[in-house]
Design a protein around this motif. Structure first.
Motif, PDB file in Angstrom:
ATOM      1  N   GLY A 131       0.827  -1.197   0.000  1.00 36.04           N
ATOM      2  CA  GLY A 131       0.000   0.000   0.000  1.00 36.04           C
ATOM      3  C   GLY A 131       0.861   1.246   0.000  1.00 36.04           C
ATOM      4  N   PRO A 132       0.249   2.390  -0.110  1.00 38.40           N
ATOM      5  CA  PRO A 132       1.032   3.632  -0.137  1.00 38.40           C
ATOM      6  C   PRO A 132       1.699   3.958   1.184  1.00 38.40           C
ATOM      7  N   GLU A 133       1.305   3.280   2.255  1.00 36.13           N
ATOM      8  CA  GLU A 133       1.903   3.592   3.555  1.00 36.13           C
ATOM      9  C   GLU A 133       2.698   2.432   4.143  1.00 36.13           C
ATOM     10  N   GLY A 134       2.720   1.308   3.451  1.00 40.04           N
ATOM     11  CA  GLY A 134       3.490   0.201   3.994  1.00 40.04           C
ATOM     12  C   GLY A 134       3.221  -1.098   3.273  1.00 40.04           C
ATOM     13  N   VAL A 135       3.782  -2.154   3.823  1.00 37.39           N
ATOM     14  CA  VAL A 135       3.695  -3.472   3.201  1.00 37.39           C
ATOM     15  C   VAL A 135       3.296  -4.497   4.264  1.00 37.39           C
ATOM     16  N   PHE A 136       2.351  -5.351   3.910  1.00 35.64           N
ATOM     17  CA  PHE A 136       2.048  -6.517   4.744  1.00 35.64           C
ATOM     18  C   PHE A 136       2.614  -7.717   3.996  1.00 35.64           C
ATOM     19  N   ALA A 137       3.660  -8.311   4.545  1.00 34.76           N
ATOM     20  CA  ALA A 137       4.358  -9.396   3.850  1.00 34.76           C
ATOM     21  C   ALA A 137       4.274 -10.673   4.663  1.00 34.76           C
ATOM     22  N   THR A 138       4.130 -11.767   3.953  1.00 32.77           N
ATOM     23  CA  THR A 138       4.102 -13.076   4.611  1.00 32.77           C
ATOM     24  C   THR A 138       5.112 -13.985   3.928  1.00 32.77           C
ATOM     25  N   VAL A 139       5.995 -14.560   4.700  1.00 31.37           N
ATOM     26  CA  VAL A 139       6.945 -15.506   4.131  1.00 31.37           C
ATOM     27  C   VAL A 139       6.160 -16.727   3.671  1.00 31.37           C
ATOM     28  N   ALA A 140       6.232 -17.003   2.393  1.00 31.49           N
ATOM     29  CA  ALA A 140       5.344 -17.991   1.796  1.00 31.49           C
ATOM     30  C   ALA A 140       5.541 -19.381   2.391  1.00 31.49           C
ATOM     31  N   THR A 141       6.742 -19.731   2.733  1.00 33.40           N
ATOM     32  CA  THR A 141       7.008 -21.093   3.193  1.00 33.40           C
ATOM     33  C   THR A 141       6.787 -21.290   4.682  1.00 33.40           C
ATOM     34  N   SER A 142       6.755 -20.218   5.448  1.00 35.24           N
ATOM     35  CA  SER A 142       6.681 -20.386   6.895  1.00 35.24           C
ATOM     36  C   SER A 142       5.460 -19.756   7.545  1.00 35.24           C
ATOM     37  N   GLY A 143       4.879 -18.760   6.911  1.00 35.32           N
ATOM     38  CA  GLY A 143       3.759 -18.060   7.517  1.00 35.32           C
ATOM     39  C   GLY A 143       4.160 -16.908   8.421  1.00 35.32           C
ATOM     40  N   TRP A 144       5.432 -16.597   8.509  1.00 35.77           N
ATOM     41  CA  TRP A 144       5.880 -15.416   9.270  1.00 35.77           C
ATOM     42  C   TRP A 144       5.293 -14.178   8.580  1.00 35.77           C
ATOM     43  N   ALA A 145       4.471 -13.460   9.317  1.00 30.67           N
ATOM     44  CA  ALA A 145       3.803 -12.284   8.764  1.00 30.67           C
ATOM     45  C   ALA A 145       4.397 -11.027   9.384  1.00 30.67           C
ATOM     46  N   MET A 146       4.659 -10.054   8.548  1.00 30.87           N
ATOM     47  CA  MET A 146       5.229  -8.805   9.054  1.00 30.87           C
ATOM     48  C   MET A 146       4.589  -7.625   8.335  1.00 30.87           C
ATOM     49  N   ALA A 147       4.096  -6.674   9.106  1.00 28.75           N
ATOM     50  CA  ALA A 147       3.537  -5.452   8.540  1.00 28.75           C
ATOM     51  C   ALA A 147       4.504  -4.326   8.851  1.00 28.75           C
ATOM     52  N   ILE A 148       5.055  -3.738   7.798  1.00 26.22           N
ATOM     53  CA  ILE A 148       6.154  -2.796   7.966  1.00 26.22           C
ATOM     54  C   ILE A 148       5.791  -1.473   7.298  1.00 26.22           C
ATOM     55  N   PRO A 149       5.756  -0.390   8.058  1.00 27.57           N
ATOM     56  CA  PRO A 149       5.375   0.895   7.471  1.00 27.57           C
ATOM     57  C   PRO A 149       6.502   1.476   6.616  1.00 27.57           C
ATOM     58  N   ASN A 150       6.110   2.271   5.640  1.00 30.04           N
ATOM     59  CA  ASN A 150       7.109   3.075   4.943  1.00 30.04           C
ATOM     60  C   ASN A 150       7.717   4.059   5.938  1.00 30.04           C
ATOM     61  N   SER A 151       8.902   4.509   5.629  1.00 32.97           N
ATOM     62  CA  SER A 151       9.599   5.364   6.589  1.00 32.97           C
ATOM     63  C   SER A 151       8.870   6.682   6.817  1.00 32.97           C
ATOM     64  N   ASP A 152       8.079   7.103   5.833  1.00 33.10           N
ATOM     65  CA  ASP A 152       7.356   8.365   5.986  1.00 33.10           C
ATOM     66  C   ASP A 152       5.865   8.151   6.226  1.00 33.10           C
ATOM     67  N   ALA A 153       5.491   6.952   6.614  1.00 32.04           N
ATOM     68  CA  ALA A 153       4.070   6.661   6.860  1.00 32.04           C
ATOM     69  C   ALA A 153       3.545   7.515   8.011  1.00 32.04           C
ATOM     70  N   PRO A 154       2.363   8.091   7.856  1.00 32.59           N
ATOM     71  CA  PRO A 154       1.803   8.928   8.927  1.00 32.59           C
ATOM     72  C   PRO A 154       1.664   8.194  10.256  1.00 32.59           C
ATOM     73  N   SER A 155       1.439   6.907  10.191  1.00 26.33           N
ATOM     74  CA  SER A 155       1.236   6.149  11.441  1.00 26.33           C
ATOM     75  C   SER A 155       2.470   6.203  12.335  1.00 26.33           C
ATOM     76  N   ARG A 156       3.640   6.346  11.741  1.00 27.88           N
ATOM     77  CA  ARG A 156       4.879   6.366  12.535  1.00 27.88           C
ATOM     78  C   ARG A 156       5.026   7.651  13.335  1.00 27.88           C
ATOM     79  N   PHE A 157       4.322   8.673  12.911  1.00 29.81           N
ATOM     80  CA  PHE A 157       4.528   9.988  13.511  1.00 29.81           C
ATOM     81  C   PHE A 157       3.288  10.495  14.251  1.00 29.81           C
ATOM     82  N   ALA A 158       2.332   9.605  14.454  1.00 30.77           N
ATOM     83  CA  ALA A 158       1.072  10.019  15.071  1.00 30.77           C
ATOM     84  C   ALA A 158       1.184  10.179  16.578  1.00 30.77           C
ATOM     85  N   GLY A 159       2.169   9.546  17.164  1.00 29.08           N
ATOM     86  CA  GLY A 159       2.296   9.586  18.612  1.00 29.08           C
ATOM     87  C   GLY A 159       1.922   8.246  19.227  1.00 29.08           C
ATOM     88  N   ALA A 160       2.425   8.033  20.415  1.00 27.48           N
ATOM     89  CA  ALA A 160       2.242   6.733  21.064  1.00 27.48           C
ATOM     90  C   ALA A 160       0.806   6.529  21.526  1.00 27.48           C
TER      91      ALA A 160
END
Lengths: 295, 404
Positions: free
Chosen positions: A80-109
Motif C-alpha cells: 500500500g502507499p503507507e506500507g507493506v504486509f508481507a508473509t513468508v510464503a514457506t513459513s507463515g511469518w507475517a510482518m507489517a512494515i510501514p514506509n519510513s514516511d508513513a503517517p502512522s509512525r509519527f502520530a504519537g504513542a
C-alpha cells in the motif's frame, strides 16, 4: 507444518485450513487501516502445538488506500502507499512494515503505560486467533530519542512502546515464536510481526520428558555432569527455526544455556535429551569465499 | 520539486517525515524528494529515459546510486588467542552467519543491491576500518579499499568488543562514581548497580596474522572515518558508506554514545550499534549476544519493505530475536519479569545515531531514511553540527532510565 504448507493466494478468502489459522490474504482493495474481521479465537483447535498465522484480514496495520499484491523474494506482499504486509510464503511469518514516511509512525504513542500497551496488543492478537493458552510473557520495549549539545546528552524523550508476546506450551518456552506489535494513538498498528508455527506433538513430548528428567535430582545431576561445561542454570525449551525465507523448518526440544564467551559477548548453546550439544540448521556456519581484492 | 531547507526546521519541533527521493520501484514506487536534493535524481533504476536525457544535457543533477553491500565478520579468534605477543583470550563466536545472511539476503537477485566487499575471519583486518588520510595514520590503514570504499552504501561488521567500560565500583547514584562516570540504573535488581565510564575507548577486535594494529580497532579515536564525503577531521573524500552497522560487545554505552562515536562521522548518514546498559554487582555488564540470525532478520525486513526506515529494521531486530537469546534484565537469569534478552544479555538497546548539518537533517537521517533512500548520495550527511539518536530497548527503559 500444516499452517505453512498450505496458503491462499493474495486476495482470496478461500481455503478452509488457512482460514482457520487466519492465513488468508485480503482482497486487493483494502480500507486505509486494514479491516479487522470476525474473531478467529473461537476456532481454536485442541492441538497443543497449534500454530497461528496472522493475516491482513485480521490486521489493524495502517497500509493506506489502493493496495496491490505481489510475490517477491519468497514473500507474498500486500503493498500500500503507507506500507507493506508481507508473509513468508514457506513459513507463515507475517510482518507489517510501514514506509519510513508513513503517517502512522509519527502520530504519537498509544499510551505511556506499558501495561495498557501490553494489554492492547494481547487482546488484539488473541482476537485475531492467537492461542491464548500459549501466551508466555508480554513485555513492553520502549523506544526513546535524544540528542546532545556540547557533549551533554539531553533528557531522553519517550517515543513509543512495542509489546512482545512470547510463547510457551505447558509452561515450556517456545523461544523462537513471537507476536509483536506497536499501536499508535489513533489505534492503528504501526508495525507488527508474527511467527507462531505449528509444532509437532512429538517435540512437545520431548520437551516435557526433558523437563521431567531434570526435575529428578539424580537424573538432573547426571544430565548436568554429561554437559561439556556442566552448565547448571539452563532452561528446557522448544526451539524452532527462524521462519525466514530459505530456511528449512526445524524444531527440537532443548536444554539451553547462556554462556559468556571469553573476551565478551554471550552465546546460547543447545543440548538434547541425551546432553549432546546440537545446533539448529540456521545456526550452522556458512561457507562462502571472501569477495573483493584485499589491497 | 525543490526543497526549501528552512522548512526542515519544522522537524525540530515535530518529528516528521521529510520528503526524499527514493530510487527504484519497490514498495509504493512513488518518487519522493531527497531531504536535500535540489533537483530530481537522474537515471535511477527504471527511470524514464527522459530523465537520463536531462542528465546528459545537464539539466538535472546526476545523483550516484550507491547500492552495494559490504560485510566483514570474524568468528575464528584463534590467532588472537595464540599470538606470540600479548595473547587475548577471545573465544570463537558466530559472526559469519550474521554477516553472510545479511549479505546474501540483501543481494539476492532482484533486490537491487549488489555485493561489494565480503571478508571473514583472518581476512578482516584492523586497517580495513582505518582512514589512511588522517594525520598520524598507520602506513597500512586502508578503509579506502575495504569497509569504507567508494562503492558500498550499507556496511555490516561483526566481531568481538570489550566491556572494559563497565566498572566494578558499586554505586547507589552517580555521586558514587568518579567524575564523568555514571551509575547504571536498572529495573529492580538482586545486586547493586555499578558505574560505567565513557573514558575508555570502545573496541572492535579482529584476529589475523596480517594485523598492523595489534588486531584492535578503537573506532572512536579519530582514525575510523566513515562516509568520507569531504575532509572532515582530516578524513579523505574517498569513502562510500551511507550506513554502518556494527555488532560487537559493548559497542557503545549510555550516556556516552555520542562522544564514543562522534569521530566516526565523515559523511555516513547513520550508524547502528548494540548498546548494553545494565551493570550490576550480581551479573556484571550487559552485553550483546552472538545471535546467528541477526543479519538475516535485518535483511528480511529490508527486502520485505525497502521503503521502510533502516532504524525501524534495526529496532525490529530486537523484538523478533528470541527472548531467550540473551538472559534477563538486569540480573542475567531466566526470569524475564522486567524484560531483557532478544539478542542482548541483560538490559540493553539497539541504537541508531547520526551527525549532520542541521537538526532537521539529523532527525531525518535516523527516523526517516529508508533502505531505498540510502542509495542516493544526495542523502549523505554533510556536517557535524547536530546529532540525534533513537534507541529501542529490550525492556522498559522509559520507566527505568539508563543512569541514576
Amino acid at each position: 507444518m500444516a499452517n505453512v504448507s498450505t496458503r491462499c493466494a493474495l486476495g482470496v478468502h478461500c481455503c478452509v485450513l488457512v482460514t482457520l489459522l487466519g492465513g488468508c490474504g485480503p482482497n486487493e482493495s483494502e480500507p486505509e487501516a486494514l479491516t479487522r474481521e470476525s474473531s478467529a479465537s473461537s476456532l481454536v483447535t485442541s492441538s497443543p502445538g497449534e500454530g497461528f498465522v496472522h493475516s491482513a484480514a485480521h490486521s489493524k496495520f495502517r497500509i493506506g488506500t489502493t493496495t496491490s499484491g505481489r510475490s517477491e523474494f519468497g514473500m507474498d506482499k500486500i503493498v500500500g502507499p503507507e506500507g507493506v504486509f508481507a508473509t513468508v510464503a514457506t513459513s507463515g511469518w507475517a510482518m507489517a512494515i510501514p514506509n519510513s514516511d508513513a503517517p502512522s509512525r509519527f502520530a504519537g504513542a498509544l499510551t505511556r503505560s506499558p501495561e495498557t500497551h501490553n494489554n492492547t496488543v494481547r487482546e488484539y492478537f488473541v482476537g485475531a486467533g492467537l492461542p491464548v493458552a500459549q501466551i508466555g510473557t508480554v513485555n513492553a520495549h520502549a523506544t526513546m530519542h535524544t540528542s546532545s549539545t556540547d557533549g551533554d546528552v539531553t533528557q531522553p524523550v519517550f517515543d513509543s512502546y512495542t509489546s512482545v508476546i512470547t510463547r510457551a506450551i505447558d509452561g515450556i518456552p517456545v523461544s523462537d515464536s513471537f507476536a509483536v506489535a506497536e499501536f499508535n494513538v489513533n489505534g492503528d498498528v504501526v508495525e507488527e510481526s508474527v511467527y507462531w508455527p505449528t509444532l509437532p506433538t512429538s517435540v512437545i513430548d520431548d520437551a516435557r520428558a526433558l523437563r521431567t528428567k531434570l526435575a529428578n535430582p539424580s537424573l538432573h545431576a547426571a544430565f548436568i555432569a554429561g554437559l561439556p561445561d556442566r552448565f547448571a542454570d539452563g532452561q528446557v525449551m522448544i526451539r524452532h527455526s527462524s521462519g525466514a525465507v530459505g530456511v528449512t523448518f526445524q524444531t527440537a526440544a532443548s536444554y539451553d544455556v547462556h554462556e559468556r564467551v571469553q573476551g565478551g559477548l554471550f552465546r546460547v548453546r543447545h543440548f538434547d535429551l541425551q546432553a549432546h550439544e546440537f545446533k539448529m540448521l540456521d545456526e550452522e556456519l556458512p561457507l562462502m569465499p571472501d569477495k573483493g581484492t584485499k589491497k | 520539486m525543490t526543497i526549501d531547507r528552512s522548512s526542515l526546521r519544522v522537524a525540530l519541533v515535530v518529528r516528521s517525515a521529510l520528503p526524499r527521493m527514493d530510487l527504484g520501484n519497490f514498495g509504493t514506487g512513488k518518487s519522493k524528494m531527497s531531504k536535500r536534493q535540489a533537483t530530481p535524481a537522474c537515471c535511477p533504476r527504471n527511470a524514464a529515459a527522459l530523465l537520463c536525457g536531462l542528465s546528459i544535457i545537464g539539466i538535472c543533477r546526476p545523483s550516484r546510486a550507491l547500492n552495494g553491500i559490504t560485510a566483514e565478520g570474524v568468528s575464528n579468534y584463534s590467532y588472537l588467542r595464540t599470538q606470540p605477543v600479548n595473547p587475548v583470550q577471545a573465544g570463537d563466536i558466530d559472526c559469519l552467519n550474521q554477516v553472510k545472511k545479511f549479505y546474501d539476503t540483501m543481494t539476492a537477485a532482484g533486490t537491487g543491491w549488489v555485493g561489494n566487499k565480503y571478508y571473514t575471519d583472518s581476512s578482516v583486518l584492523d586497517t580495513d576500518f582505518r582512514d589512511p588520510d588522517v594525520a598520524g595514520s598507520n602506513v597500512h590503514d586502508n578503509d579506502t579499499n575495504n569497509f569504507d570504499d567508494a562503492a558500498p552504501d550499507i556496511a555490516f561488521a561483526c566481531g568481538h568488543g570489550t566491556c572494559d567500560d563497565a566498572l566494578v565500583t558499586n554505586c547507589a547514584s552517580s555521586a558514587n562514581c568518579s567524575a564523568g562516570d555514571y551509575c547504571m540504573a536498572n529495573p529492580p535488581s538482586g545486586g547493586s548497580s555499578r558505574c560505567a565510564t565513557g573514558s575508555v575507548p570502545r573496541k572492535f577486535w579482529i584476529s589475523s596474522a596480517s594485523s598492523s594494529l595489534l588486531n584492535l580497532v578503537t573506532y572512536g579515536d579519530g582514525h575510523t572515518k566513515l562516509g568520507e564525503t569531504s575532509a572532515w577531521g582530516g578524513a579523505g573524500a574517498n569513502g562510500g558508506d551511507m550506513v554502518a552497522i556494527i555488532a560487537n560487545s559493548c559497542g557503545v554505552r549510555p550516556p556516552f554514545f555520542f562522544s564514543e562515536t562522534a569521530a566516526m562521522y565523515a559523511g555516513v548518514t547513520q550508524i547502528d550499534m548494540i548498546m548494553p546498559v545494565s551493570n550490576t554487582a550480581v551479573a556484571g555488564s550487559a552485553d550483546a549476544v552472538v545471535y546467528p540470525n541477526r543479519g538475516l532478520k535485518l535483511a528480511q525486513y529490508a527486502v520485505a519493505n525497502p521503503n521502510s526506515a533502516i532504524s525501524g529494521g534495526w529496532f525490529n531486530n530486537v523484538d523478533t530475536a528470541p527472548q531467550t537469546t540473551g538472559s534477563s534484565c538486569p540480573d542475567v537469569t531466566n526470569n524475564y519479569t522486567f524484560g531483557g534478552g532478544h539478542g542482548i544479555g541483560g538490559c540493553g538497546a539497539h541504537i541508531s545515531m547520526a551527525y549532520d548539518s542541521s537538526a532537521g537533517f539529523v532527525i531525518w537521517d535516523v527516523d526517516t531514511m529508508s533502505w531505498m533512500s540510502a542509495r542516493s548520495t544526495a542523502n549523505r550527511a554533510n556536517g557535524l553540527s547536530n546529532n540525534y539518536a533513537r534507541y529501542h530497548c529490550n525492556y522498559d527503559c522509559a520507566t527505568y532510565p539508563f543512569t541514576k
